[in-house]
Design a protein around this motif. Structure first.
Motif, PDB file in Angstrom:
ATOM      1  N   ASN A   1     -30.332 -10.298 -23.827  1.00 11.11           N
ATOM      2  CA  ASN A   1     -30.497 -10.688 -25.230  1.00 11.11           C
ATOM      3  C   ASN A   1     -30.522 -12.189 -25.461  1.00 11.11           C
ATOM      4  O   ASN A   1     -31.157 -12.662 -26.390  1.00 11.11           O
ATOM      5  CB  ASN A   1     -29.302 -10.150 -26.025  1.00 11.11           C
ATOM      6  CG  ASN A   1     -29.682  -8.988 -26.909  1.00 11.11           C
ATOM      7  OD1 ASN A   1     -29.519  -9.058 -28.110  1.00 11.11           O
ATOM      8  ND2 ASN A   1     -30.201  -7.953 -26.315  1.00 11.11           N
TER       9      ASN A   1
ATOM     10  N   HIS B   1     -36.411 -10.728 -30.437  1.00 13.09           N
ATOM     11  CA  HIS B   1     -35.585  -9.688 -31.072  1.00 13.09           C
ATOM     12  C   HIS B   1     -34.670 -10.248 -32.156  1.00 13.09           C
ATOM     13  O   HIS B   1     -34.212  -9.511 -33.021  1.00 13.09           O
ATOM     14  CB  HIS B   1     -34.801  -8.893 -30.021  1.00 13.09           C
ATOM     15  CG  HIS B   1     -33.370  -9.327 -29.848  1.00 13.09           C
ATOM     16  ND1 HIS B   1     -33.021 -10.465 -29.169  1.00 13.09           N
ATOM     17  CD2 HIS B   1     -32.212  -8.768 -30.279  1.00 13.09           C
ATOM     18  CE1 HIS B   1     -31.689 -10.587 -29.188  1.00 13.09           C
ATOM     19  NE2 HIS B   1     -31.176  -9.573 -29.851  1.00 13.09           N
TER      20      HIS B   1
ATOM     21  N   HIS C   1     -32.239  -8.759 -35.785  1.00 16.40           N
ATOM     22  CA  HIS C   1     -31.142  -9.421 -36.490  1.00 16.40           C
ATOM     23  C   HIS C   1     -31.572 -10.126 -37.779  1.00 16.40           C
ATOM     24  O   HIS C   1     -30.730 -10.670 -38.493  1.00 16.40           O
ATOM     25  CB  HIS C   1     -30.466 -10.435 -35.564  1.00 16.40           C
ATOM     26  CG  HIS C   1     -29.966  -9.821 -34.289  1.00 16.40           C
ATOM     27  ND1 HIS C   1     -29.191  -8.689 -34.278  1.00 16.40           N
ATOM     28  CD2 HIS C   1     -30.139 -10.164 -32.987  1.00 16.40           C
ATOM     29  CE1 HIS C   1     -28.898  -8.375 -33.013  1.00 16.40           C
ATOM     30  NE2 HIS C   1     -29.477  -9.249 -32.212  1.00 16.40           N
TER      31      HIS C   1
ATOM     32  N   ASP D   1     -27.624  -4.361 -32.105  1.00 19.79           N
ATOM     33  CA  ASP D   1     -28.183  -4.260 -30.753  1.00 19.79           C
ATOM     34  C   ASP D   1     -27.842  -2.939 -30.060  1.00 19.79           C
ATOM     35  O   ASP D   1     -28.633  -2.432 -29.264  1.00 19.79           O
ATOM     36  CB  ASP D   1     -27.620  -5.387 -29.858  1.00 19.79           C
ATOM     37  CG  ASP D   1     -28.212  -6.750 -30.168  1.00 19.79           C
ATOM     38  OD1 ASP D   1     -29.441  -6.823 -30.345  1.00 19.79           O
ATOM     39  OD2 ASP D   1     -27.446  -7.731 -30.216  1.00 19.79           O
TER      40      ASP D   1
HETATM   41 FE   LIG Z   1     -29.081  -9.174 -30.073  1.00 19.54          FE
END
Ligand SMILES: [Fe+2]
Ligand code: FES
Length: 330
Positions: A167, A173, A178, A284
């Motif tokens: 991540n 992402h 988020h 996540d």
């Molecule tokens: Fe994340």
């Protein structure tokens, strides 16, 4: 139904490195704490000298679980079943009803270090000694910060530490999962297994408008990520991920939160970081639990950091000796 984690990933369930197994506050002097990590029942205890020790929990005598009813005597732990005593190295040092000790009876002793209020063990499936030192966390000794590790900042889920730490370099992402508005450049520095630094330029949303700054992640093996914000005020957050078995991991956030100099209370900004981190990991987790690992992923332009991360991560895996011998015979 996706398969178990051992078939989910083309690398071993348990990488080599330092992994958090507890908080210091969970084991008082003379205290015993049962643990289960790396598919193994463990006992953590704190002897009179104040040092935390971690041993395999099942007694080599008749198999009692020393973590359940075991007691501490000086720097040793005593099995509740027949009173055999073991030192921090796992050696049998007393059998109350025999004149001699049993030199063969031995519990595996895990190299254990306490840092910044956390207890870590060194894991190596081939039994090698620690190969690098745990980082110091200067914020943990800085009176401007306060240690904050709420029970709510701990999660158990189906994944692998490598997936979680990927991540840090997966910039795209942050926007989709988020809702972060903008991420700029990602700067990477990689070296040995305890040398990985990713600095992402970000724009923080504040009531006064966007403020540009950066988020710096430092990875130490496959167990520890130290995250610091720059630009909006200081922060230091430690994310640790520890394999429980071949399927689940235990993830914990430990925050070093900036305090108000007058009151010593956590700053609003600091508490905002705490809330954000917890919210983000919960966004996540469903992805991690349900995804597959793409060994050869199709990437967009600008995503090469993912490949660099994976190359770096590879160092934390020990050679499978069966594979080695196959290669050698070819
Ligand atoms: Fe994340
Ligand atoms: S089983 Fe531990 S002393 Fe007998």
């Amino acid at each position: 139904m996706p398969g178990r984690a051992e078939s989910r990933f083309p690398f071993t369930d348990y990488p080599k490195g330092w992994f958090q197994v507890a908080y210091s506050r969970e084991v008082d002097n003379g205290g015993v704490l049962p643990l289960h990590y790396f598919g193994t029942r463990l006992v953590c205890y704190r002897g009179e000298s104040g040092a935390a020790q971690v041993l395999d929990a099942y007694c080599p005598h008749l198999g009692a679980d020393i973590a359940v009813g075991g007691t501490v005597s000086q720097d040793c732990v005593v099995c509740p079943f027949h009173g055999w005593k073991f030192d921090g190295e796992g050696r049998n040092v007393d059998i109350p009803y025999a004149k001699t000790v049993n030199r063969v009876a031995r519990l595996r002793s895990w190299p254990t270090v306490e840092r910044a209020g956390m207890i870590f063990v060194w894991h190596s499936s081939s039994g090698t000694a620690p190969e690098w030192e745990l980082p110091k966390i200067p914020e943990s000794e800085d009176t401007a910060f306060v240690f904050h590790a709420p029970e709510t900042a701990r999660w158990k889920f189906r994944s692998h530490p490598q997936e979680v730490f990927e991540n840090t370099v997966d910039i795209a992402h942050f926007v989709t999962v988020h809702g972060v508005s903008a991420f700029g450049n990602l700067d990477l520095e990689t070296g040995g297994p305890a040398e990985f630094r990713a600095v992402a330029e970000v724009s923080f949303e504040t009531p006064r408008g966007p403020v540009s700054g950066s988020v710096e992640s430092q990875l130490f093996g496959m167990g520890i990520d130290v995250v610091r914000h720059h630009g909006l005020g200081r922060s230091c957050t430690v994310l640790t991920v520890t394999p429980i078995d071949g399927e689940y991991v235990d993830a914990r956030y430990t925050f070093f939160v900036l305090t108000e100099p007058e009151t010593g209370e956590m700053t609003r900004m600091g508490l905002g970081f705490v809330r954000d981190f917890c919210k983000q990991i919960e966004q996540d987790i469903p992805i991690w639990e349900n995804k597959v690992f793409r060994d050869r992923p199709q990437l967009a332009r600008g995503e090469s950091a993912i490949t660099e991360f994976r190359t770096w991560a590879h160092q934390s895996y020990e050679q499978d000796s069966s594979k080695e011998s196959t290669l050698a015979s070819q």
